[in-house]
Design a protein around this motif. Structure first.
Motif, PDB file in Angstrom:
ATOM      1  N   VAL A  11       0.863  -1.182   0.000  1.00  0.00           N
ATOM      2  CA  VAL A  11       0.000   0.000   0.000  1.00  0.00           C
ATOM      3  C   VAL A  11       0.897   1.229   0.000  1.00  0.00           C
ATOM      4  N   GLY A  12       0.588   2.156  -0.893  1.00  0.00           N
ATOM      5  CA  GLY A  12       1.340   3.400  -0.970  1.00  0.00           C
ATOM      6  C   GLY A  12       0.488   4.468  -1.624  1.00  0.00           C
ATOM      7  N   PRO A  13       1.037   5.658  -1.799  1.00  0.00           N
ATOM      8  CA  PRO A  13       0.240   6.770  -2.326  1.00  0.00           C
ATOM      9  C   PRO A  13      -0.319   6.520  -3.723  1.00  0.00           C
ATOM     10  N   GLY A  14       0.417   5.840  -4.581  1.00  0.00           N
ATOM     11  CA  GLY A  14      -0.076   5.562  -5.929  1.00  0.00           C
ATOM     12  C   GLY A  14      -1.268   4.632  -5.937  1.00  0.00           C
ATOM     13  N   LYS A  15      -1.217   3.591  -5.126  1.00  0.00           N
ATOM     14  CA  LYS A  15      -2.331   2.647  -5.065  1.00  0.00           C
ATOM     15  C   LYS A  15      -3.553   3.288  -4.412  1.00  0.00           C
ATOM     16  N   ILE A  16      -3.325   4.143  -3.433  1.00  0.00           N
ATOM     17  CA  ILE A  16      -4.453   4.836  -2.798  1.00  0.00           C
ATOM     18  C   ILE A  16      -5.102   5.785  -3.801  1.00  0.00           C
ATOM     19  N   ALA A  17      -4.301   6.541  -4.540  1.00  0.00           N
ATOM     20  CA  ALA A  17      -4.856   7.442  -5.557  1.00  0.00           C
ATOM     21  C   ALA A  17      -5.639   6.653  -6.604  1.00  0.00           C
ATOM     22  N   LEU A  18      -5.127   5.484  -6.980  1.00  0.00           N
ATOM     23  CA  LEU A  18      -5.823   4.645  -7.956  1.00  0.00           C
ATOM     24  C   LEU A  18      -7.142   4.126  -7.393  1.00  0.00           C
ATOM     25  N   LEU A  45      -1.084  -2.679 -10.760  1.00  0.00           N
ATOM     26  CA  LEU A  45      -1.102  -2.168  -9.381  1.00  0.00           C
ATOM     27  C   LEU A  45      -2.257  -2.761  -8.583  1.00  0.00           C
ATOM     28  N   ILE A  46      -3.428  -2.826  -9.198  1.00  0.00           N
ATOM     29  CA  ILE A  46      -4.593  -3.402  -8.515  1.00  0.00           C
ATOM     30  C   ILE A  46      -4.378  -4.891  -8.272  1.00  0.00           C
ATOM     31  N   GLU A  47      -3.827  -5.581  -9.250  1.00  0.00           N
ATOM     32  CA  GLU A  47      -3.536  -7.005  -9.096  1.00  0.00           C
ATOM     33  C   GLU A  47      -2.559  -7.236  -7.944  1.00  0.00           C
ATOM     34  N   GLU A  48      -1.507  -6.430  -7.878  1.00  0.00           N
ATOM     35  CA  GLU A  48      -0.519  -6.535  -6.813  1.00  0.00           C
ATOM     36  C   GLU A  48      -1.158  -6.259  -5.446  1.00  0.00           C
ATOM     37  N   LEU A  49      -1.986  -5.224  -5.375  1.00  0.00           N
ATOM     38  CA  LEU A  49      -2.669  -4.887  -4.130  1.00  0.00           C
ATOM     39  C   LEU A  49      -3.585  -6.027  -3.693  1.00  0.00           C
ATOM     40  N   ASN A  50      -4.418  -6.502  -4.609  1.00  0.00           N
ATOM     41  CA  ASN A  50      -5.366  -7.568  -4.260  1.00  0.00           C
ATOM     42  C   ASN A  50      -4.652  -8.842  -3.819  1.00  0.00           C
ATOM     43  N   ARG A  84      -5.686   7.441   4.717  1.00  0.00           N
ATOM     44  CA  ARG A  84      -5.846   8.898   4.831  1.00  0.00           C
ATOM     45  C   ARG A  84      -5.846   9.346   6.294  1.00  0.00           C
ATOM     46  N   ALA A  85      -6.396   8.536   7.196  1.00  0.00           N
ATOM     47  CA  ALA A  85      -6.371   8.881   8.632  1.00  0.00           C
ATOM     48  C   ALA A  85      -4.940   8.843   9.166  1.00  0.00           C
ATOM     49  N   ILE A  86      -4.184   7.824   8.795  1.00  0.00           N
ATOM     50  CA  ILE A  86      -2.786   7.726   9.228  1.00  0.00           C
ATOM     51  C   ILE A  86      -1.988   8.897   8.673  1.00  0.00           C
ATOM     52  N   GLU A  87      -2.214   9.212   7.405  1.00  0.00           N
ATOM     53  CA  GLU A  87      -1.523  10.323   6.755  1.00  0.00           C
ATOM     54  C   GLU A  87      -1.825  11.643   7.472  1.00  0.00           C
ATOM     55  N   ARG A  88      -3.099  11.877   7.786  1.00  0.00           N
ATOM     56  CA  ARG A  88      -3.521  13.102   8.483  1.00  0.00           C
ATOM     57  C   ARG A  88      -2.890  13.182   9.878  1.00  0.00           C
ATOM     58  N   ASP A  89      -2.944  12.066  10.621  1.00  0.00           N
ATOM     59  CA  ASP A  89      -2.392  12.044  11.976  1.00  0.00           C
ATOM     60  C   ASP A  89      -0.879  12.254  11.962  1.00  0.00           C
ATOM     61  N   ALA A  90      -0.204  11.641  10.998  1.00  0.00           N
ATOM     62  CA  ALA A  90       1.252  11.794  10.895  1.00  0.00           C
ATOM     63  C   ALA A  90       1.616  13.239  10.574  1.00  0.00           C
ATOM     64  N   TYR A  91       0.864  13.847   9.650  1.00  0.00           N
ATOM     65  CA  TYR A  91       1.133  15.238   9.288  1.00  0.00           C
ATOM     66  C   TYR A  91       0.955  16.142  10.508  1.00  0.00           C
ATOM     67  N   GLN A  92      -0.123  15.942  11.261  1.00  0.00           N
ATOM     68  CA  GLN A  92      -0.369  16.766  12.448  1.00  0.00           C
ATOM     69  C   GLN A  92       0.742  16.589  13.477  1.00  0.00           C
ATOM     70  N   ALA A  93       1.181  15.356  13.671  1.00  0.00           N
ATOM     71  CA  ALA A  93       2.230  15.079  14.661  1.00  0.00           C
ATOM     72  C   ALA A  93       3.581  15.669  14.244  1.00  0.00           C
ATOM     73  N   CYS A  94       3.794  15.823  12.946  1.00  0.00           N
ATOM     74  CA  CYS A  94       5.090  16.273  12.432  1.00  0.00           C
ATOM     75  C   CYS A  94       5.043  17.677  11.838  1.00  0.00           C
ATOM     76  N   ALA A  95       3.969  18.418  12.067  1.00  0.00           N
ATOM     77  CA  ALA A  95       3.773  19.714  11.417  1.00  0.00           C
ATOM     78  C   ALA A  95       4.945  20.664  11.634  1.00  0.00           C
ATOM     79  N   ASP A  96       5.494  20.732  12.848  1.00  0.00           N
ATOM     80  CA  ASP A  96       6.617  21.633  13.111  1.00  0.00           C
ATOM     81  C   ASP A  96       7.839  21.238  12.293  1.00  0.00           C
ATOM     82  N   ASP A  97       8.169  19.967  12.287  1.00  0.00           N
ATOM     83  CA  ASP A  97       9.323  19.489  11.524  1.00  0.00           C
ATOM     84  C   ASP A  97       9.113  19.658  10.020  1.00  0.00           C
ATOM     85  N   ILE A  98       7.893  19.443   9.559  1.00  0.00           N
ATOM     86  CA  ILE A  98       7.593  19.644   8.142  1.00  0.00           C
ATOM     87  C   ILE A  98       7.784  21.116   7.784  1.00  0.00           C
ATOM     88  N   GLY A  99       7.342  22.007   8.654  1.00  0.00           N
ATOM     89  CA  GLY A  99       7.532  23.441   8.428  1.00  0.00           C
ATOM     90  C   GLY A  99       9.000  23.817   8.368  1.00  0.00           C
TER      91      GLY A  99
END
Length: 108
Positions: A11-18, A45-50, A84-99
């Protein structure tokens, strides 16, 4: 974020976007077009994911009057939600470092 299973990315950003594009467009080919991706690449990609899942993320209908299509299964919808929940939570936890990191980039 990428989640690996052995040597492949399960699972990664490309498969999620797909998956999200399949959810919107109702077919792998339309999803691929919307992402500027070849049908073959999207299908692989879908075959690999499934193959990496206990239950598939998509289900497909063959042919018919409307040419078939693909839908997300409940597992596919849950994968998107969790990712998307993990991505959101990670971004919030790392917002200062990302900035701070962003301030090091040209044009920042």
């Amino acid at each position: 974020m990428r989640i690996r299973q052995g040597e492949s990315i399960a699972v990664g950003p490309g498969k999620i976007a797909l998956l999200e594009a399949i959810q919107v467009h109702g077919s792998i080919s339309a999803a691929a077009r919307s992402l500027g991706m070849s049908y073959r690449r999207a299908w692989l990609l879908i075959e690999e994911l499934n193959k990496a899942l206990n239950s598939p993320a998509t289900s497909s209908e063959q042919g018919g009057q409307r040419g078939g299509g693909s839908l997300l299964t409940p597992v596919g919808a849950e994968i998107i939600r969790l990712y998307r929940a993990i991505e959101r939570d990670a971004y919030q936890a790392c917002a200062d470092d990302i900035g701070t990191l962003t301030s090091l980039l040209k044009g920042a």
